[in-house]
Design an enzyme around this catalytic site. Structure first.
Site, short mmCIF file in Angstrom:
data_model
loop_
_atom_site.label_atom_id
_atom_site.label_comp_id
_atom_site.label_asym_id
_atom_site.label_seq_id
_atom_site.Cartn_x
_atom_site.Cartn_y
_atom_site.Cartn_z
N SER A 15 26.89 35.54 10.03
CA SER A 15 27.80 36.68 9.80
C SER A 15 29.14 36.26 9.20
CB SER A 15 28.03 37.44 11.11
OG SER A 15 28.64 36.59 12.04
N ARG A 38 25.47 36.37 17.26
CA ARG A 38 25.35 36.53 18.71
C ARG A 38 25.38 38.00 19.10
NH1 ARG A 38 29.04 31.62 20.88
NH2 ARG A 38 30.20 32.13 19.02
N VAL A 65 21.84 30.96 19.84
CA VAL A 65 20.94 29.82 19.60
C VAL A 65 20.94 28.81 20.75
CG1 VAL A 65 21.14 29.97 17.07
CG2 VAL A 65 22.65 28.40 18.33
N SER A 142 27.30 17.55 9.33
CA SER A 142 28.72 17.38 9.04
C SER A 142 29.01 15.93 8.69
CB SER A 142 29.55 17.76 10.27
OG SER A 142 30.89 17.37 10.11
N TYR A 155 31.05 16.74 19.02
CA TYR A 155 30.57 17.32 17.75
C TYR A 155 29.88 16.24 16.90
CZ TYR A 155 31.09 20.05 13.37
OH TYR A 155 30.88 20.74 12.19
N SER A 156 30.48 15.05 16.83
CA SER A 156 29.87 13.95 16.05
C SER A 156 28.52 13.58 16.63
CB SER A 156 30.78 12.72 16.05
OG SER A 156 32.05 13.02 15.50
N ALA A 157 28.42 13.56 17.96
CA ALA A 157 27.15 13.23 18.62
C ALA A 157 26.09 14.29 18.31
CB ALA A 157 27.35 13.11 20.13
N LYS A 159 25.96 16.39 15.75
CA LYS A 159 25.57 16.40 14.33
C LYS A 159 24.78 15.14 13.97
CE LYS A 159 27.48 20.37 13.07
NZ LYS A 159 26.64 21.55 12.76
N ILE A 188 35.43 22.51 4.75
CA ILE A 188 35.15 23.74 4.02
C ILE A 188 36.05 24.85 4.58
CG2 ILE A 188 33.32 25.38 3.36
CD1 ILE A 188 32.77 22.43 2.45
P1 NDP Z 1 32.47 29.54 11.43
O1 NDP Z 1 33.16 29.34 12.74
O2 NDP Z 1 33.17 30.24 10.33
O3 NDP Z 1 31.07 30.23 11.67
C1 NDP Z 1 30.19 29.77 12.66
C2 NDP Z 1 29.07 30.75 12.82
O4 NDP Z 1 28.20 30.27 13.82
C3 NDP Z 1 29.54 32.12 13.22
O5 NDP Z 1 28.83 33.08 12.49
C4 NDP Z 1 29.18 32.19 14.70
O6 NDP Z 1 28.84 33.49 15.09
C5 NDP Z 1 27.93 31.34 14.72
N1 NDP Z 1 27.62 30.84 16.04
C6 NDP Z 1 28.37 30.02 16.82
N2 NDP Z 1 27.74 29.80 17.98
C7 NDP Z 1 26.57 30.50 17.93
C8 NDP Z 1 25.50 30.65 18.82
N3 NDP Z 1 25.48 30.05 20.01
N4 NDP Z 1 24.44 31.43 18.45
C9 NDP Z 1 24.44 32.04 17.25
N5 NDP Z 1 25.45 31.94 16.37
C10 NDP Z 1 26.50 31.17 16.71
O7 NDP Z 1 32.07 28.07 10.99
P2 NDP Z 1 31.53 27.49 9.62
O8 NDP Z 1 30.96 28.55 8.77
O9 NDP Z 1 32.57 26.62 9.08
O10 NDP Z 1 30.36 26.56 10.18
C11 NDP Z 1 28.99 26.74 9.86
C12 NDP Z 1 28.28 25.43 10.09
O11 NDP Z 1 28.82 24.44 9.22
C13 NDP Z 1 28.44 24.88 11.50
O12 NDP Z 1 27.24 24.28 11.92
C14 NDP Z 1 29.52 23.81 11.35
O13 NDP Z 1 29.42 22.83 12.32
C15 NDP Z 1 29.18 23.30 9.95
N6 NDP Z 1 30.27 22.60 9.31
C16 NDP Z 1 31.42 23.25 8.95
C17 NDP Z 1 32.45 22.56 8.32
C18 NDP Z 1 33.72 23.21 7.88
O14 NDP Z 1 34.61 22.47 7.40
N7 NDP Z 1 33.88 24.51 7.95
C19 NDP Z 1 32.33 21.12 8.05
C20 NDP Z 1 31.09 20.54 8.46
C21 NDP Z 1 30.10 21.26 9.06
P3 NDP Z 1 29.65 34.34 16.18
O15 NDP Z 1 30.20 35.46 15.39
O16 NDP Z 1 28.61 34.74 17.14
O17 NDP Z 1 30.71 33.45 16.78
#
Ligand code: NDP
Length: 244
Positions: A15, A38, A65, A142, A155-157, A159, A188
């Site tokens: 989302s 969620r 998840v 990541s 988080y590192s662990a 990923k 990002i």
């Molecule tokens: P955001 O915080 O913008 O988005 C994270 C998303 O994950 C939200 O839509 C959130 O939904 C959802 N989410 C979190 N927990 C759950 C859960 N338990 N069940 C279902 N949905 C969940 O983060 P990003 O878009 O930046 O991150 C996306 C991915 O990219 C992640 O895995 C992050 O670790 C990875 N990443 C991001 C980086 C960055 O610099 N942005 C760098 C490296 C990796 P909700 O609305 O429910 O909270």
């Protein structure tokens, strides 16, 4: 069969941020996108509307998840509509702290979402992919999981674990026409970076800027395309040259 005659793609955490960009990109590629969140709300509705406005098709599927029950929700969807062609394990959180100060909850929630989330969702999805002898799994990892980042031991662990799982699963399912890859974003521009000293971070990125969610989504789209059929077990960085 699927709700449409399109192949279906499931994007967890679709989302906002990177997941939202992936959902939009896969819809443009012609997938019926199942956007996970969620709880349904304004952000998830907006993704659906944007996809539909652009002529694509999408629906919401709510689950957490990190919870075991999520697998049952996914299995029920598959039973009703057919297998997913693509699964993007994108949902993730961070809860940063030096290990000495880390609370049990910070360790557990990050492992439960970023790593156990992969297990909970991928198991029911991959079973049907294997039966159909095709499919694409893309895990969003990541740079922190490749290099290790101080303040992010949890988080590192998680990923790094997901990178190992990507390579092992790729080897398990390659003969059945299913590919499993990881995309490793650097920094990002999403809400996940809230609270970080971005001025200092950007100085360390060779490209001199943050990446965009669309730049990550473009790689995911490619990995889900027929052209990427011989790429599996790979970890593809999208990081502007920063390897930490
Ligand atoms: P955001 O915080 O913008 O988005 C994270 C998303 O994950 C939200 O839509 C959130 O939904 C959802 N989410 C979190 N927990 C759950 C859960 N338990 N069940 C279902 N949905 C969940 O983060 P990003 O878009 O930046 O991150 C996306 C991915 O990219 C992640 O895995 C992050 O670790 C990875 N990443 C991001 C980086 C960055 O610099 N942005 C760098 C490296 C990796 P909700 O609305 O429910 O909270």
């Amino acid at each position: 069969m699927s709700t449409t005659d399109k192949q279906a793609a499931l994007v967890t955490g679709g989302s906002m941020g990177i997941g939202r960009a992936i959902a939009l990109s896969l819809a443009k590629d012609g997938f019926h996108v199942v956007v996970n969140c969620r709880k349904a709300g304004k952000a998830s509705q907006e993704v659906l509307e944007e996809i539909k406005k652009a002529g694509g098709s999408a629906e919401l599927l709510c689950f957490d998840v990190s919870k075991k029950e999520a697998g049952g929700v996914v299995s029920a969807w598959i039973e009703a509509h057919g297998p997913f062609h693509a699964l993007i394990n994108n949902a993730g959180i961070r809860a940063d702290s030096l290990l000495v100060w880390m609370k049990d909850e910070e360790w557990q929630s990050v492992i439960d979402t970023n790593l156990n989330g992969f297990y909970n969702i991928t198991r029911p999805v991959i079973k049907e992919m294997l039966l159909g002898r095709k499919g694409r799994v893309v895990n969003i990892v990541s740079t922190a999981g490749q290099a290790g980042l101080a303040g992010q031991v949890n988080y590192s662990a998680a990923k790094a674990g997901l990178i190992g799982a990507t390579k092992a699963l790729a080897a398990e399912v390659a003969k059945r026409g299913v590919t499993v890859n990881a995309v490793a974003p650097g920094f990002i521009a999403t809400t996940m970076l809230d609270g970080l000293p971005l001025d200092q971070v950007i100085k360390r990125i060779p490209a001199g800027r943050l990446g965009t969610p669309a730049e990550v989504a473009a790689v995911v789209s490619f990995l889900c395309s027929p052209s990427a059929g011989y790429i599996t077990g790979a970890v593809i960085p999208v990081n502007g040259g920063i390897y930490m």
